[in-house]
Design a protein around this motif. Structure first.
Motif: not given
Ligand code: NAP
Length: 310
Positions: A61-67
């Motif tokens: 997910s985008g959230l995973e890469i962001t974090s």
């Protein structure tokens, strides 16, 4: 507020370009601050499933890469401040970034301010935004369980998100103004074989209907002029983006749409000012190219700072 520090690098924007620039700048031991208007991640956080970023064979997910990117940058000591940049003063060798949290004096600037979803500008779009009109399938898809919806656009975002939305919606009409999709072939194949999705070719959205919430969408065939009303409860507008470069205000050269012009080293026309990611004019706007831009911009900034010492 007056900040008397002189930074080596001020990064504007905390999407993949800005965070990558931060990681590279910190590894070069440059005194760096990243200013982000909202939360780190930029448009990346809106993406439900990313399957073309190398290293994640099953997608993520985008959230995973962001974090992960944010954690990596913070571990290296990157200072990330929640701040809205208002104006740049590039008239002297040491530049000034004016922002909602004060002025930042710096030797170099990396503009990585990204882009924002474009609106259609049709009747009732603004009034019904959040009431059935959405610009983010990942955020709002869940609200359309068992409902008919329309997706406007024919690029990667529209096509990928239509497939994502088919998990929830009962029926989806893609409204596309031409007779071929812009999206890459693998996404086209998925959409064309999805039984819940039909594509309305050569068609534009002309008016959204509804009092308190979306009750329909009027579309028009551009070849015949024939209009029809789709009984949809949701309209996802996914027609590309506009650059977040208002604060640049003519200080660096942009194209007519506001995308910043750079060379391959991410240099703008102003020495010491670089641009990276979706805010610059480029042929491929992807997570991977944004991250690469950020890395190149940070290395170019370092070279520029070195050149000041000679
Ligand atoms: P895009 O590639 O610019 O596509 C925008 C689409 O909207 C085009 O089909 C365009 O039609 C249509 N459009 C533009 N203005 C319109 C208007 N006023 N009315 C009706 N239709 C309009 O934008 P995007 O799909 O948001 O993608 C942006 C970037 O992110 C691209 O570089 C894309 O490759 C990338 N991206 C990649 C992925 C992925 O790799 N999985 C996923 C999402 C986004 P025309 O085709 O006629 O111009």
């Amino acid at each position: 507020m007056k900040n008397l520090d002189l930074y080596d690098v001020v990064i504007i924007g905390g999407g993949p370009a800005g965070l990558s620039a931060g990681i590279y700048a910190m590894r070069s031991r440059l005194k760096t601050v990243l200013l982000e208007k909202y939360l780190p991640g930029g448009q990346m956080v809106l993406i439900d499933h990313i399957e073309n970023y190398p290293g994640f064979p099953g997608g993520t997910s985008g959230l995973e890469i962001t974090s992960r990117m944010e954690e990596q940058a913070r571990l290296l000591g990157l200072e990330i401040i929640s701040s809205e940049v208002q104006l740049l003063d590039l008239s002297r060798r040491d530049k000034v970034v004016h922002s909602s949290t004060g002025d930042y004096h710096t030797k170099t600037i990396i503009i990585a301010s990204g882009a924002t979803p474009r609106r259609l500008g049709i009747p009732n779009e603004d009034r019904l935004t959040g009431k059935g009109v959405s610009y983010c399938a990942t955020c709002d898809g869940i609200f359309f369980k068992g409902k008919e919806i329309a997706v406007v656009g024919g690029g990667d975002s529209a096509v990928q998100d239509a497939v994502f939305l088919s998990r929830f919606a009962s029926k989806i009409a893609i409204i596309h103004r031409r007779d071929t999709l812009r999206a890459c072939k693998i996404l086209q194949e998925r959409v064309l074989k999805n039984p819940k999705i039909t594509v309305k070719w050569n068609t534009i959205a002309v008016e959204i209907l509804g009092k308190e919430k979306v009750e329909g969408l009027v579309i028009e065939n551009v070849a015949t002029g024939k209009r029809e009303t789709l009984p949809v409860e949701g309209v996802f507008v996914l027609v590309g983006t506009d650059p977040n470069t208002e604060f640049v205000h003519g200080t660096v050269v942009t194209d007519e749409q506001g995308y910043i012009l750079t060379n391959e080293e991410m240099q703008t026309n102003v020495p010491g000012v670089f641009a990276a990611g979706d805010c610059r004019r480029k042929s491929l706007r992807q997570l991977i190219t944004a991250a690469a831009d950020g890395a190149i911009a940070a290395v170019s900034a370092e070279k520029y700072i070195e050149s000041l010492k000679q």
